[in-house]
Design a protein around this motif. Structure first.
Motif: not given
Length: 582
Positions: A117-121, A133-137
């Motif tokens: 879902d977030f990779d599609r964003f 991956d980049k949103l994990q923090p």
């Protein structure tokens, strides 16, 4: 520096908290609703449904839904500090359908969605910063994993490796055991192909059945108001909150010159008297965080939207931004229930005032018992098989193979409305719908409700997916462990013996999951569609940023509370970076 986020909702309170970490930044939250303090039904997890149709609810309704036989549906949204995270932010369980339809109960679900879902964003916006991956923090910055209120051993019910323990908003497990719990888990062994056990649906792969995670802290709801505006933050000298005040319009701060119009001025008025109209101008920028309904409502009244449509109702266009209010996506939900051979269900709390009073006394004494937890115990996320005939005519709408098409919400009871008997319920939700609706105006009065059209079941795929979800719920109870426990379906499901009858049952019972998104969607910086750029600045406008569920271009396969928190945490850093504050 002064920054003025509008609305003390889920996202707005995150922004206010993070920006005021710097004592040189002054933030004003303008909230149309009252305070969340001392509102018992917002504090007690089990009682949250009682906030609907009160002063704490916007009391929206949809327009007549053609695909539901002309039904007009309630559309609850939080009208209180904390927004829908204080009343109904995407957390619904389901009760049997009665003559006036299903009722919904807030349960504070914490589900992030799939990594895809977030990779599609990220792919749609061209900004890798929105990838999983980049949103994990930012997931870790938001989440503070908390032991359940009953302090039971949670080993095997979640995966600590995928959670944050030092954030702000509490996340926990259910704190009240139900006799149906062992049967639910046993079903994953007896029907493993259909309902595989998932240790933690917040790992990025939600497929399977697992224990529900909720935003509850020590037996009380944890909302954006109780967490991000909690006692340790609310007394900051640079953080200000204005309650019971409606933002009516955003105004040009100065006339557009050779470049973009500058919009940093907010017009607002008393919520009850609707006057006087007062204006305030931010030094740097305004952050609009009014949600997927409120944000387009304000933008359109401000002359920001499709110019032709605005002129037709008498609003002078300021910025021709055609996608404002379009692309409304909500996940259609349905309540399904079965009569059970047991008297140990939550229906006792609904039917017996003495038992309910005793439960409240227990909660008041030590914040434990059935009222300290969500009535929902487990969730199951599933995909329609890839060889299903629906995909001969419809493209798979999900973001990837780890993304479900529908969800089952399992609860040991029928909800808060008294009924004869004892029940178990499985709510069904299409979490990857293809229908697109809209939010529009039919008046120039900002105190009038907008026209909300979620277009429920308006596509071939959505009705097919809901049909598959109901059949999956029926199959769930064919596991041997349920023999002699399940007596019969109720609420009309017992008569849905053909595709046509099942479709009729579905269309009569659909209601909102309260997960609207997409009405101010983000897109790539050079895209000729969408409303905001990847940094959430409004396209073609200087001084205005949007941070809430409206910016999601697609609905994640989740209850949208957690995704909104994640977006708001990253947005806070985007704002800080823009002004050299990181």
């Amino acid at each position: 520096m002064r920054t003025d986020p509008y609305s003390g909702g889920t996202a707005g309170n995150v922004i206010a908290n993070r920006l005021t970490e710097n004592h040189n930044i002054n933030v004003l939250i303008i909230e149309s609703g009252p305070s969340n303090l001392h509102v018992l039904n917002s504090i007690v997890p089990f009682f949250a449904t009682q906030l609907e149709d009160t002063e704490y609810d916007w009391n929206f309704t949809t327009i007549a839904q053609d695909s539901l036989g002309g039904r007009v549906l309630d559309f609850p949204r939080g009208h209180i500090l904390g927004g829908s995270s204080s009343i109904s932010e995407s957390e619904y369980i389901y009760s049997p359908r009665l003559s006036d339809g299903a009722i919904s109960l807030d349960a504070m679900f914490y589900t992030r969605g799939s990594s895809s879902d977030f990779d599609r964003f990220a792919a749609v916006t061209g900004d890798d910063g929105w990838s999983w991956d980049k949103l994990q923090p930012y997931i870790r910055k938001n989440e503070k994993w908390t032991a359940p209120a009953d302090h039971h051993n949670a080993t095997g019910q979640f995966d600590p490796a995928v959670h944050g323990f030092h954030g702000i908003n509490a996340v926990s497990l259910g704190a009240f055991p139900h006799p149906s719990d062992p049967r639910v888990i046993q079903t994953t062994s007896e029907l493993p192909d259909d309902f595989p056990f998932n240790l933690d649906m917040n790992s990025g792969n939600p497929l399977g059945l697992g224990w529900l995670q909720v935003t509850i802290k020590r037996g009380e709801r944890s909302s954006s108001a109780t967490s991000y505006l909690g006692a340790k933050f609310i007394d900051r000298q640079n953080l200000h909150v204005l309650l019971n005040t409606r933002v009516t319009r955003l105004l040009e701060t100065r006339a557009p010159g050779p470049s973009q119009p500058v919009i940093r001025t907010v017009e607002f008025a008393d919520e009850d008297t609707q006057k006087p109209r007062i204006t305030l101008t931010a030094t740097k920028e305004v952050i609009l965080s009014a949600g997927a309904i409120g944000t387009p409502h304000i933008l359109l009244h401000s002359g920001i939207g499709d110019a032709k449509s605005l002129k037709a109702i008498g609003i002078q266009p300021v910025v021709d931004l055609q996608d404002v209010g379009r692309n409304l996506i909500d996940q259609p939900a349905l309540g399904n229930a079965w009569l059970v051979n047991s008297n140990d269900t939550l229906d006792e709390i609904s039917a017996n005032q003495t038992i309910r009073d005793e439960a409240l006394q227990q909660w008041e004494k030590n914040r434990t018992g059935p009222l300290a937890a969500s009535p929902t115990t487990h969730l199951a996320f599933s995909r329609i098989p890839s060889d299903s005939p629906i995909f001969n005519s419809v493209r798979d709408p999900t973001s990837g193979k780890n993304t479900p098409h529908y969800e089952l919400v399992i609860s040991n009871g029928a909800g808060l409305r008294p009924m004869q008997g004892h029940f178990i319920s499985i709510g069904t939700t299409v979490v990857s719908p293809t229908a697109r609706g809209s939010v529009s105006l039919n008046s120039t009065d900002p105190f009038e409700q907008p026209l909300i059209d979620p277009a429920y079941l308006a596509t071939e795929f959505d009705i097919f997916a809901m049909r598959e979800a109901v059949r999956s719920a029926q199959k769930f109870f064919t596991a041997p462990v349920w023999k002699d426990y399940i007596l019969s379906p109720v609420g009309g499901l017992e008569n849905a013996t053909s595709d046509q009858l099942l479709d009729d049952y579905i269309r009569k019972g659909i209601f909102t999951s309260a997960h609207p998104v997409g009405t101010a969607a983000m897109s790539a910086k050079n895209a000729n569609f969408g409303v905001v750029d990847p940094d959430l600045r409004a396209k073609g406008i200087s001084g205005l940023r949007i941070v809430d569920a409206s910016v999601m271009p697609f609905v994640p396969c989740a209850h949208t509370q957690a995704p909104v928190y994640i977006i708001a945490e990253r947005a806070s850093d985007l704002i800080k970076e823009a002004w050299g504050l990181l």
